[in-house]
Design a protein around this motif. Structure first.
Motif, mmCIF file in Angstrom:
data_model
loop_
_atom_site.group_PDB
_atom_site.id
_atom_site.type_symbol
_atom_site.label_atom_id
_atom_site.label_comp_id
_atom_site.label_asym_id
_atom_site.label_seq_id
_atom_site.Cartn_x
_atom_site.Cartn_y
_atom_site.Cartn_z
ATOM 1 N N ASN A 1 0.798 -1.235 0.000
ATOM 2 C CA ASN A 1 0.000 0.000 0.000
ATOM 3 C C ASN A 1 0.826 1.279 0.000
ATOM 4 O O ASN A 1 0.280 2.352 0.243
ATOM 5 N N MET A 2 2.111 1.196 -0.266
ATOM 6 C CA MET A 2 2.916 2.415 -0.418
ATOM 7 C C MET A 2 2.683 2.939 -1.824
ATOM 8 O O MET A 2 3.102 2.317 -2.790
ATOM 9 N N CYS B 1 2.659 6.680 -2.542
ATOM 10 C CA CYS B 1 2.976 8.088 -2.758
ATOM 11 C C CYS B 1 4.157 8.524 -1.893
ATOM 12 O O CYS B 1 4.656 7.774 -1.055
ATOM 13 N N ARG C 1 4.108 10.681 0.507
ATOM 14 C CA ARG C 1 3.733 10.729 1.927
ATOM 15 C C ARG C 1 3.911 9.363 2.587
ATOM 16 O O ARG C 1 4.328 9.271 3.734
ATOM 17 N N CYS C 2 3.590 8.295 1.841
ATOM 18 C CA CYS C 2 3.789 6.942 2.374
ATOM 19 C C CYS C 2 5.268 6.716 2.682
ATOM 20 O O CYS C 2 5.611 6.141 3.722
ATOM 21 N N LYS C 3 6.126 7.155 1.776
ATOM 22 C CA LYS C 3 7.563 7.002 1.988
ATOM 23 C C LYS C 3 8.001 7.776 3.233
ATOM 24 O O LYS C 3 8.802 7.283 4.023
ATOM 25 N N LEU D 1 -0.422 0.715 6.151
ATOM 26 C CA LEU D 1 0.594 0.012 5.374
ATOM 27 C C LEU D 1 0.801 -1.371 5.975
ATOM 28 O O LEU D 1 0.463 -1.600 7.132
ATOM 29 N N ASP E 1 -4.402 4.620 -3.386
ATOM 30 C CA ASP E 1 -4.404 3.327 -2.712
ATOM 31 C C ASP E 1 -5.754 2.635 -2.766
ATOM 32 O O ASP E 1 -5.885 1.478 -2.406
#
Length: 186
Positions: A7-8, A10, A12-14, A59, A184
């Motif tokens: 579910n990563m 973007c 922001r996820c990183k 995540l 997502d």
């Protein structure tokens, strides 16, 4: 050591993953969509703490090799559609084969089996979501969008857009309530 995260989708996820790794004192050399390169081995306790922290952020730490491969396919598509403006010099199937070092037929069959949709449909869905985004921003015209999104023509883009959304791009642009889907959720 590589860790794979579901579910990563973007930047922001990183950032969330990096923050959680730092909080847990886990040293890393790279955080990309769907994967993290850890400098040293981590304990089971650290891995469980990371798993719990990531779940709170929506995540998921993955262990299954097939799930990892599915996420890698998704991440290649998301990166291509949302972060690349250069047209592919090769067929998409060859591009995916080169990126993941697996036969495209194997990837396509695995993806369809697990996801219940084809790689092609997943790619089209993401392309249409990106087109919606570009239409809402209203900074480039439909011809430029078609070129940027690697469509052969505006007519091809319009036909595919209408098939997926039920609306023409111009009608979508006129709507006051421009509904877009989070990456997502695609």
């Amino acid at each position: 050591m590589k860790l794979y995260i579901k579910n990563m989708v973007c930047t922001r996820c990183k950032m969330v993953v990096k923050q959680e790794l730092i909080k847990l004192g886990i040293h890393f050399s790279m955080v990309e969509l769907g994967e993290v390169e850890i400098i040293e081995n981590i304990s089971c306790e650290q891995q469980n703490q990371l798993r719990v922290a990531l779940l709170k952020a929506g995540l998921e730490l993955m262990d299954d090799s097939k799930s990892v491969l599915i996420e890698q396919i998704k991440n290649v598509i998301i990166d291509l559609v949302h972060n690349s403006e250069e047209p592919l010099a090769i067929k998409f199937s060859e591009y995916l084969h080169q990126k993941l070092n697996h036969d495209y037929t194997y990837l396509a069959n695995l993806f369809s089996e697990v996801q219940g949709t084809t790689i092609e449909q997943f790619l089209i869905t993401h392309k249409i979501e990106r087109v919606k985004e570009l239409l809402v921003y209203d900074q480039i015209n439909l011809t430029e969008i078609a070129y940027q999104m690697h469509y052969s023509s505006v007519a091809h883009l319009s036909t595919q857009f209408k098939k997926v959304t039920g609306l023409t791009p111009s009608h979508f642009k006129q709507l006051k309530n421009k509904k877009r889907v989070m990456l997502d959720a695609v």
